[in-house]
Design an enzyme around this catalytic site. Structure first.
Site, PDB file in Angstrom:
ATOM      1  N   LEU A  61      49.460  25.020  45.244  1.00  0.00           N
ATOM      2  CA  LEU A  61      49.453  25.732  46.531  1.00  0.00           C
ATOM      3  C   LEU A  61      50.489  26.859  46.581  1.00  0.00           C
ATOM      4  O   LEU A  61      50.894  27.272  47.664  1.00  0.00           O
ATOM      5  CB  LEU A  61      49.633  24.761  47.711  1.00  0.00           C
ATOM      6  CG  LEU A  61      48.531  23.705  47.868  1.00  0.00           C
ATOM      7  CD1 LEU A  61      48.770  22.860  49.127  1.00  0.00           C
ATOM      8  CD2 LEU A  61      47.136  24.348  47.970  1.00  0.00           C
ATOM      9  N   SER A  63      47.932  36.276  38.409  1.00  0.00           N
ATOM     10  CA  SER A  63      46.908  37.249  38.005  1.00  0.00           C
ATOM     11  C   SER A  63      47.114  38.663  38.553  1.00  0.00           C
ATOM     12  O   SER A  63      46.150  39.390  38.734  1.00  0.00           O
ATOM     13  CB  SER A  63      45.541  36.723  38.457  1.00  0.00           C
ATOM     14  OG  SER A  63      45.541  36.600  39.859  1.00  0.00           O
ATOM     15  N   THR A 104      40.089  37.612  31.283  1.00  0.00           N
ATOM     16  CA  THR A 104      40.042  38.845  32.071  1.00  0.00           C
ATOM     17  C   THR A 104      39.673  40.058  31.218  1.00  0.00           C
ATOM     18  O   THR A 104      39.941  40.074  30.007  1.00  0.00           O
ATOM     19  CB  THR A 104      41.422  39.110  32.705  1.00  0.00           C
ATOM     20  OG1 THR A 104      41.456  40.433  33.241  1.00  0.00           O
ATOM     21  CG2 THR A 104      42.550  39.017  31.690  1.00  0.00           C
ATOM     22  N   TYR A 142      49.954  40.687  32.067  1.00  0.00           N
ATOM     23  CA  TYR A 142      48.923  39.752  32.531  1.00  0.00           C
ATOM     24  C   TYR A 142      47.843  39.576  31.448  1.00  0.00           C
ATOM     25  O   TYR A 142      47.541  38.456  31.021  1.00  0.00           O
ATOM     26  CB  TYR A 142      48.328  40.272  33.849  1.00  0.00           C
ATOM     27  CG  TYR A 142      47.045  39.598  34.239  1.00  0.00           C
ATOM     28  CD1 TYR A 142      47.013  38.228  34.459  1.00  0.00           C
ATOM     29  CD2 TYR A 142      45.865  40.331  34.378  1.00  0.00           C
ATOM     30  CE1 TYR A 142      45.819  37.601  34.811  1.00  0.00           C
ATOM     31  CE2 TYR A 142      44.680  39.712  34.733  1.00  0.00           C
ATOM     32  CZ  TYR A 142      44.667  38.343  34.943  1.00  0.00           C
ATOM     33  OH  TYR A 142      43.495  37.733  35.277  1.00  0.00           O
ATOM     34  N   ARG A 186      36.038  50.697  37.954  1.00  0.00           N
ATOM     35  CA  ARG A 186      36.040  49.260  37.710  1.00  0.00           C
ATOM     36  C   ARG A 186      34.647  48.693  37.939  1.00  0.00           C
ATOM     37  O   ARG A 186      33.832  49.263  38.675  1.00  0.00           O
ATOM     38  CB  ARG A 186      37.023  48.547  38.666  1.00  0.00           C
ATOM     39  CG  ARG A 186      38.492  48.878  38.426  1.00  0.00           C
ATOM     40  CD  ARG A 186      38.997  48.267  37.132  1.00  0.00           C
ATOM     41  NE  ARG A 186      40.403  48.555  36.873  1.00  0.00           N
ATOM     42  CZ  ARG A 186      40.849  49.637  36.249  1.00  0.00           C
ATOM     43  NH1 ARG A 186      40.003  50.570  35.840  1.00  0.00           N
ATOM     44  NH2 ARG A 186      42.136  49.798  36.028  1.00  0.00           N
ATOM     45  N   GLY A 188      50.129  50.195  33.700  1.00  0.00           N
ATOM     46  CA  GLY A 188      49.255  49.214  33.044  1.00  0.00           C
ATOM     47  C   GLY A 188      47.784  49.335  33.374  1.00  0.00           C
ATOM     48  O   GLY A 188      46.977  48.543  32.894  1.00  0.00           O
TER      49      GLY A 188
HETATM   50  N1  UDP Z   1      43.913  50.443  43.505  1.00  0.00           N
HETATM   51  C1  UDP Z   1      44.281  51.511  44.300  1.00  0.00           C
HETATM   52  N2  UDP Z   1      44.994  51.259  45.441  1.00  0.00           N
HETATM   53  C2  UDP Z   1      45.379  49.997  45.803  1.00  0.00           C
HETATM   54  C3  UDP Z   1      44.989  48.910  44.980  1.00  0.00           C
HETATM   55  C4  UDP Z   1      44.256  49.166  43.835  1.00  0.00           C
HETATM   56  O1  UDP Z   1      43.978  52.666  44.008  1.00  0.00           O
HETATM   57  O2  UDP Z   1      46.045  49.844  46.832  1.00  0.00           O
HETATM   58  C5  UDP Z   1      43.121  50.707  42.290  1.00  0.00           C
HETATM   59  C6  UDP Z   1      43.771  50.195  41.002  1.00  0.00           C
HETATM   60  O3  UDP Z   1      44.610  51.186  40.440  1.00  0.00           O
HETATM   61  C7  UDP Z   1      42.529  49.911  40.136  1.00  0.00           C
HETATM   62  C8  UDP Z   1      41.453  49.508  41.153  1.00  0.00           C
HETATM   63  O4  UDP Z   1      41.912  49.984  42.417  1.00  0.00           O
HETATM   64  O5  UDP Z   1      42.100  51.080  39.494  1.00  0.00           O
HETATM   65  C9  UDP Z   1      41.254  48.010  41.231  1.00  0.00           C
HETATM   66  O6  UDP Z   1      42.510  47.402  41.377  1.00  0.00           O
HETATM   67  P1  UDP Z   1      42.692  45.872  41.705  1.00  0.00           P
HETATM   68  O7  UDP Z   1      44.160  45.599  41.849  1.00  0.00           O
HETATM   69  O8  UDP Z   1      41.802  45.496  42.835  1.00  0.00           O
HETATM   70  O9  UDP Z   1      42.093  45.117  40.418  1.00  0.00           O
HETATM   71  P2  UDP Z   1      42.481  45.231  38.852  1.00  0.00           P
HETATM   72  O10 UDP Z   1      41.609  46.322  38.301  1.00  0.00           O
HETATM   73  O11 UDP Z   1      43.930  45.508  38.748  1.00  0.00           O
HETATM   74  O12 UDP Z   1      42.108  43.875  38.322  1.00  0.00           O
END
Ligand code: UDP
Length: 325
Positions: free
Chosen positions: A33, A77, A117, A141, A221, A284
């Site tokens: 939790l 994560s 992932t 990660y 993505r 990253g």
């Molecule tokens: N992202 C963004 N603004 C935010 C959060 C995420 O532009 O406030 C972008 C991030 O750089 C990535 C995409 O949205 O390109 C997805 O990010 P998220 O953290 O949801 O998932 P990840 O790809 O890191 O698993």
């Protein structure tokens, strides 16, 4: 015999527990939790609160319950956090998995499905990404998830623990019942953050980088619905129960959307204008991550049901409007 779901109070774990129970499995949930929610645990699951790094606790649960297979979600994560606090990720993800595997071997449990992932690939060599492509993570990660995958491989060779590693792309959306959904604190994921704007919880969404080599300069993505991911876990458990060999599968929709396209979809679904601000790139982050999931489709028989971004965002919106936790 039951399925043990480690991290079953978390986002993807809780959705998998709902699907398992719907299909008649007995489920034992283990969760510390720390990031999970007690309210997200299905009422028909047996719940143990504890940490997978606690060998005595795990041994007790595995000794008491008759566990046929483990589904392992219990990990940290967040890409950004993993870059500022890498040792937290080695401790919970890598060391936690080592303790878990020791306990499984000791208690004669020899099947595990676990969350990997897209971050194991790093900057991809081609799009869409195949399971056989090069794995050079660009963040801690992804590096810890790759270390976990390798640990499974050697433990399979030595002790015959069969595993399926599921490399998720971007998990999103919520259960259609509206009972469970995505709730991280602090929230860092794009879709929930975007939806906080029409919910008046934030003024605008920050776009992390508009100078990537993509169609509108923002990151691409592959967004995959959490219930489709849950389905894949059940298929993977069945695959192992049928006596198949260890394996690795990508899970995505095979279609990429830019950050700006996600914002546009959220505007359409909510009917509200969502203001956005350009920010610097996040450390990253690869420019593009899009899956080839042909292997999961042909070997596991996986068929994602949510292939439309607006529909996915709509399930997320239904959850966030009335979130229970
Ligand atoms: N992202 C963004 N603004 C935010 C959060 C995420 O532009 O406030 C972008 C991030 O750089 C990535 C995409 O949205 O390109 C997805 O990010 P998220 O953290 O949801 O998932 P990840 O790809 O890191 O698993």
């Amino acid at each position: 015999m039951a399925i043990a779901v480690l991290g079953g109070a978390g986002y993807i774990g809780s959705h998998t527990v709902y699907e398992l129970i719907d299909r008649g499995f007995d489920v034992v949930v283990i969760d510390n939790l720390q990031t999970g929610h007690r309210e997200a645990v299905h009422e028909k699951a047996i719940f143990y609160e504890g940490d997978i790094r606690d060998a005595k606790f795990l041994d007790e649960v595995f000794h008491k319950e008759k566990i046929e297979a483990v589904i392992h979600f219990a990990a940290n994560s967040l890409v950004g956090e993993s870059m500022t606090n890498p040792l937290k990720y080695y401790d919970n993800n890598v060391y936690g998995t080592k303790v878990l595997l020791e306990s499984m071997v000791k208690n004669g449990i020899n099947k595990i499905v676990f969350s990997s992932t897209a971050a194991v690939y790093g900057e991809p060599e081609r799009i869409p990404i195949l399971e056989t492509d090069r794995t050079v993570p660009t963040n801690t990660y992804g590096e810890t998830k790759l270390a976990m995958e390798k640990m499974f491989r050697w433990v399979d060779l030595a002790h015959g623990v069969k595993y399926v590693s599921l490399r998720y792309f971007n998990a999103c959306g919520a259960h259609i019942s509206g009972k469970i959904g995505e709730a991280h604190n602090p929230e860092t994921h794009l879709i929930p953050l975007v939806l906080q704007v029409p919910l008046h919880k934030r003024e605008c969404i920050k776009i992390f980088g508009e100078d990537y080599d993509t169609k509108d300069g923002t990151c691409v993505r592959d967004y995959i619905h959490v219930t489709d991911l849950a389905d894949a876990h059940i298929l993977a458990v069945k695959y192992l129960m049928d006596g198949n060999e260890s394996n690795v599968f990508n899970l995505g929709n095979g279609v990429g959307f830019t950050v700006k396209e996600v914002i546009a979809s959220a505007e359409k679904v909510t009917g509200e204008e969502i203001s956005a601000q350009t920010d610097v790139r996040r450390a990253g982050d690869p420019a593009q991550l899009v899956a080839s999931s042909e292997k999961a489709k042909s070997v596991l028989g996986w068929k994602p049901k949510f292939d439309d971004l607006d529909k996915i965002v709509e399930t997320a919106w239904n959850w966030h409007k009335n979130a229970r936790y």
